[in-house]
Design an enzyme around this catalytic site. Structure first.
Site, PDB file in Angstrom:
ATOM      1  N   ASP A  52       0.864  -1.182   0.000  1.00 53.77           N
ATOM      2  CA  ASP A  52       0.000   0.000   0.000  1.00 53.77           C
ATOM      3  C   ASP A  52       0.901   1.233   0.000  1.00 53.77           C
ATOM      4  O   ASP A  52       1.642   1.473   0.958  1.00 53.77           O
ATOM      5  CB  ASP A  52      -0.891  -0.033   1.245  1.00 53.77           C
ATOM      6  CG  ASP A  52      -1.842   1.154   1.286  1.00 53.77           C
ATOM      7  OD1 ASP A  52      -1.681   2.102   0.478  1.00 53.77           O
ATOM      8  OD2 ASP A  52      -2.758   1.138   2.130  1.00 53.77           O
TER       9      ASP A  52
ATOM     10  N   ASN B  19       3.156   5.896 -10.771  1.00 50.65           N
ATOM     11  CA  ASN B  19       1.849   6.096 -11.407  1.00 50.65           C
ATOM     12  C   ASN B  19       0.693   6.155 -10.415  1.00 50.65           C
ATOM     13  O   ASN B  19      -0.329   6.781 -10.668  1.00 50.65           O
ATOM     14  CB  ASN B  19       1.610   4.946 -12.398  1.00 50.65           C
ATOM     15  CG  ASN B  19       0.234   5.005 -13.025  1.00 50.65           C
ATOM     16  OD1 ASN B  19      -0.060   5.923 -13.791  1.00 50.65           O
ATOM     17  ND2 ASN B  19      -0.627   4.056 -12.699  1.00 50.65           N
TER      18      ASN B  19
ATOM     19  N   TYR C  71      -6.135  16.820  -4.273  1.00 46.40           N
ATOM     20  CA  TYR C  71      -5.549  16.024  -5.367  1.00 46.40           C
ATOM     21  C   TYR C  71      -4.741  16.936  -6.291  1.00 46.40           C
ATOM     22  O   TYR C  71      -3.571  16.666  -6.590  1.00 46.40           O
ATOM     23  CB  TYR C  71      -6.669  15.322  -6.140  1.00 46.40           C
ATOM     24  CG  TYR C  71      -6.223  14.696  -7.446  1.00 46.40           C
ATOM     25  CD1 TYR C  71      -5.572  13.464  -7.451  1.00 46.40           C
ATOM     26  CD2 TYR C  71      -6.455  15.328  -8.667  1.00 46.40           C
ATOM     27  CE1 TYR C  71      -5.161  12.891  -8.648  1.00 46.40           C
ATOM     28  CE2 TYR C  71      -6.046  14.761  -9.866  1.00 46.40           C
ATOM     29  CZ  TYR C  71      -5.400  13.542  -9.850  1.00 46.40           C
ATOM     30  OH  TYR C  71      -4.983  12.977 -11.034  1.00 46.40           O
TER      31      TYR C  71
ATOM     32  N   LYS D 236      -0.705  17.102  -7.167  1.00 42.86           N
ATOM     33  CA  LYS D 236      -0.216  16.943  -8.539  1.00 42.86           C
ATOM     34  C   LYS D 236       0.634  18.148  -8.958  1.00 42.86           C
ATOM     35  O   LYS D 236       1.548  18.019  -9.763  1.00 42.86           O
ATOM     36  CB  LYS D 236      -1.395  16.727  -9.494  1.00 42.86           C
ATOM     37  CG  LYS D 236      -2.104  15.399  -9.267  1.00 42.86           C
ATOM     38  CD  LYS D 236      -1.225  14.238  -9.704  1.00 42.86           C
ATOM     39  CE  LYS D 236      -1.510  12.952  -9.020  1.00 42.86           C
ATOM     40  NZ  LYS D 236      -0.654  11.844  -9.463  1.00 42.86           N
TER      41      LYS D 236
ATOM     42  N   VAL E 185      -7.751  10.125 -19.197  1.00 40.56           N
ATOM     43  CA  VAL E 185      -7.303   8.871 -19.811  1.00 40.56           C
ATOM     44  C   VAL E 185      -8.292   7.778 -19.426  1.00 40.56           C
ATOM     45  O   VAL E 185      -8.700   7.697 -18.260  1.00 40.56           O
ATOM     46  CB  VAL E 185      -5.898   8.461 -19.289  1.00 40.56           C
ATOM     47  CG1 VAL E 185      -5.367   7.278 -20.097  1.00 40.56           C
ATOM     48  CG2 VAL E 185      -4.928   9.631 -19.329  1.00 40.56           C
TER      49      VAL E 185
ATOM     50  N   THR F 122      -8.892   4.967 -18.004  1.00 41.50           N
ATOM     51  CA  THR F 122      -8.404   3.916 -17.099  1.00 41.50           C
ATOM     52  C   THR F 122      -9.589   3.472 -16.234  1.00 41.50           C
ATOM     53  O   THR F 122     -10.572   4.215 -16.118  1.00 41.50           O
ATOM     54  CB  THR F 122      -7.305   4.474 -16.170  1.00 41.50           C
ATOM     55  OG1 THR F 122      -7.898   5.500 -15.361  1.00 41.50           O
ATOM     56  CG2 THR F 122      -6.147   5.056 -16.950  1.00 41.50           C
TER      57      THR F 122
HETATM   58  N1  LIG Z   1      -6.981   8.594 -15.667  1.00 41.77           N
HETATM   59  C1  LIG Z   1      -7.003   9.903 -15.865  1.00 41.77           C
HETATM   60  O1  LIG Z   1      -7.922  10.461 -16.457  1.00 41.77           O
HETATM   61  C2  LIG Z   1      -5.861  10.754 -15.336  1.00 41.77           C
HETATM   62  C3  LIG Z   1      -5.871  12.135 -15.611  1.00 41.77           C
HETATM   63  C4  LIG Z   1      -4.823  12.916 -15.135  1.00 41.77           C
HETATM   64  C5  LIG Z   1      -3.795  12.335 -14.439  1.00 41.77           C
HETATM   65  N2  LIG Z   1      -3.789  10.992 -14.197  1.00 41.77           N
HETATM   66  C6  LIG Z   1      -2.714  10.420 -13.400  1.00 41.77           C
HETATM   67  O2  LIG Z   1      -2.319   9.177 -13.952  1.00 41.77           O
HETATM   68  C7  LIG Z   1      -1.983   8.252 -12.921  1.00 41.77           C
HETATM   69  C8  LIG Z   1      -2.835   6.988 -13.075  1.00 41.77           C
HETATM   70  O3  LIG Z   1      -4.160   7.347 -12.828  1.00 41.77           O
HETATM   71  P1  LIG Z   1      -5.449   6.475 -12.697  1.00 41.77           P
HETATM   72  O4  LIG Z   1      -6.186   6.984 -11.559  1.00 41.77           O
HETATM   73  O5  LIG Z   1      -6.141   6.509 -13.984  1.00 41.77           O
HETATM   74  O6  LIG Z   1      -4.994   5.096 -12.239  1.00 41.77           O
HETATM   75  P2  LIG Z   1      -4.727   3.708 -12.969  1.00 41.77           P
HETATM   76  O7  LIG Z   1      -3.675   3.840 -13.982  1.00 41.77           O
HETATM   77  O8  LIG Z   1      -6.043   3.138 -13.392  1.00 41.77           O
HETATM   78  O9  LIG Z   1      -4.228   2.820 -11.738  1.00 41.77           O
HETATM   79  C9  LIG Z   1      -3.768   3.243 -10.516  1.00 41.77           C
HETATM   80  C10 LIG Z   1      -2.819   2.157 -10.046  1.00 41.77           C
HETATM   81  O10 LIG Z   1      -2.294   2.529  -8.795  1.00 41.77           O
HETATM   82  C11 LIG Z   1      -2.514   1.493  -7.867  1.00 41.77           C
HETATM   83  N3  LIG Z   1      -2.744   2.097  -6.585  1.00 41.77           N
HETATM   84  C12 LIG Z   1      -3.671   3.019  -6.255  1.00 41.77           C
HETATM   85  N4  LIG Z   1      -3.578   3.318  -4.936  1.00 41.77           N
HETATM   86  C13 LIG Z   1      -2.568   2.561  -4.442  1.00 41.77           C
HETATM   87  C14 LIG Z   1      -2.000   2.414  -3.168  1.00 41.77           C
HETATM   88  N5  LIG Z   1      -2.446   3.100  -2.110  1.00 41.77           N
HETATM   89  N6  LIG Z   1      -0.983   1.553  -3.004  1.00 41.77           N
HETATM   90  C15 LIG Z   1      -0.528   0.830  -4.057  1.00 41.77           C
HETATM   91  N7  LIG Z   1      -1.006   0.941  -5.304  1.00 41.77           N
HETATM   92  C16 LIG Z   1      -2.028   1.798  -5.487  1.00 41.77           C
HETATM   93  C17 LIG Z   1      -3.704   0.699  -8.380  1.00 41.77           C
HETATM   94  O11 LIG Z   1      -3.594  -0.658  -8.032  1.00 41.77           O
HETATM   95  P3  LIG Z   1      -4.247  -1.362  -6.746  1.00 41.77           P
HETATM   96  O12 LIG Z   1      -5.642  -0.842  -6.646  1.00 41.77           O
HETATM   97  O13 LIG Z   1      -4.142  -2.800  -7.095  1.00 41.77           O
HETATM   98  O14 LIG Z   1      -3.391  -0.999  -5.583  1.00 41.77           O
HETATM   99  C18 LIG Z   1      -3.505   0.806  -9.885  1.00 41.77           C
HETATM  100  O15 LIG Z   1      -2.634  -0.179 -10.351  1.00 41.77           O
HETATM  101  C19 LIG Z   1      -2.244   8.973 -11.611  1.00 41.77           C
HETATM  102  O16 LIG Z   1      -1.041   9.451 -11.069  1.00 41.77           O
HETATM  103  C20 LIG Z   1      -3.169  10.126 -11.979  1.00 41.77           C
HETATM  104  O17 LIG Z   1      -3.031  11.229 -11.135  1.00 41.77           O
HETATM  105  C21 LIG Z   1      -4.815  10.196 -14.617  1.00 41.77           C
END
Ligand SMILES: NC(=O)c1ccc[n+]([C@@H]2O[C@H](COP(=O)([O-])OP(=O)(O)OC[C@H]3O[C@@H](n4cnc5c(N)ncnc54)[C@H](OP(=O)(O)O)[C@@H]3O)[C@@H](O)[C@H]2O)c1
Length: 268
Positions: A66, A91, A156, A160, A189, A191
């Protein structure tokens, strides 16, 4: 120069089990790098790791951790002392959406721990080895919401913003010492996290969302060339308008209107 020659044999992806993290893992595996994959969900991590080792004939190691835990960085480093880590991708994120006071104080602190405290510590612990070898790369993930205050995701977006400024400073500090630092300032994105946080698919913004694979390719292509990258032409244009054509006050208010409509449901 190949990624392996430039950065060494091993990369670590923190937050690797799905979405962008899994896309980073796949792209780096396709470039021949061995991977340390970190996240909380052991089964997802394990199936990603075994799939990638078979497909690309690479070595993998999974660490179930975690990243919001105060000692997360130390725990990870303790597990990789025998590996020559050349690339760190941070990430993982926690994002508490909603009116500031309607989220618990713990949620706000979790954002600081997962998004700022742990990446800072991991960089501190891992970069020493990179600088000693004069070879390494570090990628932090940020968001367009960090270019100005963003209502309903204030903490958040503040974490960032920390990532942007930290990465830019380290880029300048280490660029002549063989260690490349890059921050990805991402727009939306597709995700699992993003999809789960979307109350309803929005026409305009929906069209701007990118695939994780596109984002990852732009990021890895920019690493070593510049301190930050905004993946996607539409995102670069939107960020230009927000930062250079609108006043800061107007940009904050514009973001507020968009996020209020999305997350609070009333266009006050
Ligand atoms: N998606 C967007 O639209 C977007 C936009 C702007 C910026 N971003 C940035 O891109 C990055 C990825 O964003 P996302 O939210 O879309 O996520 P993601 O790529 O879908 O996945 C997040 C990953 O982080 C892990 N994670 C989350 N909390 C955790 C914790 N406390 N300990 C260990 N692992 C953890 C999750 O796995 P587990 O749950 O298995 O732990 C998952 O593998 C982030 O830094 C975000 O700020 C995303």
């Amino acid at each position: 120069m190949s990624f392996q020659i430039k950065y060494g044999k091993w990369a670590i992806v923190a937050g690797a089990s799905q979405g962008l993290g899994a896309a980073y893992a796949e792209e780096l595996a396709s470039l021949g790098l061995n991977l340390v994959l970190v996240a909380r969900r052991a089964e997802l991590l394990q199936s990603l790791a075994s799939g990638l080792s078979t497909k690309y004939e690479i070595e993998t190691k999974t660490i179930v951790q975690d990243l919001s835990a105060p000692d997360a960085a130390e725990q990870i480093v303790r597990n990789i002392t025998d590996l020559d880590i050349g690339l760190l991708i941070y990430n993982s994120t926690f994002s508490a959406i909603g009116p500031f006071l309607e989220r618990s104080l713990d949620d706000h602190l979790n954002e600081i721990h997962t998004n700022a405290f742990t990446p800072l510590k991991l960089i501190y612990l891992i970069a020493q080895q990179m600088l000693a070898r004069k070879r390494g790369g570090i990628v932090l993930m940020s968001s367009l919401s960090a270019f100005q205050g963003s209502a309903y995701i204030s903490t958040y977006s503040a974490t960032k913003a920390f990532n942007i400024v930290l990465a830019e400073g380290l880029w300048e500090e280490w660029r002549e010492q063989g260690v490349d630092v890059l921050v990805c300032v991402s727009g939306a994105v597709r995700t699992p996290n993003y999809i789960a946080s979307e109350p309803e698919p929005t026409g305009g913004l929906g069209d701007m969302t990118m695939n994780p694979e596109q984002v990852v390719r732009e990021v890895l292509n920019a690493l070593g060339k510049q301190p930050y990258v905004i993946p996607g032409r539409v995102n670069r244009l939107a960020s230009f308008v927000m930062r250079h054509l609108l006043s800061r006050k107007a940009a904050i208010q514009f973001m507020g209107r968009v996020l209020r409509g999305k997350y609070v449901g009333s266009h006050r």
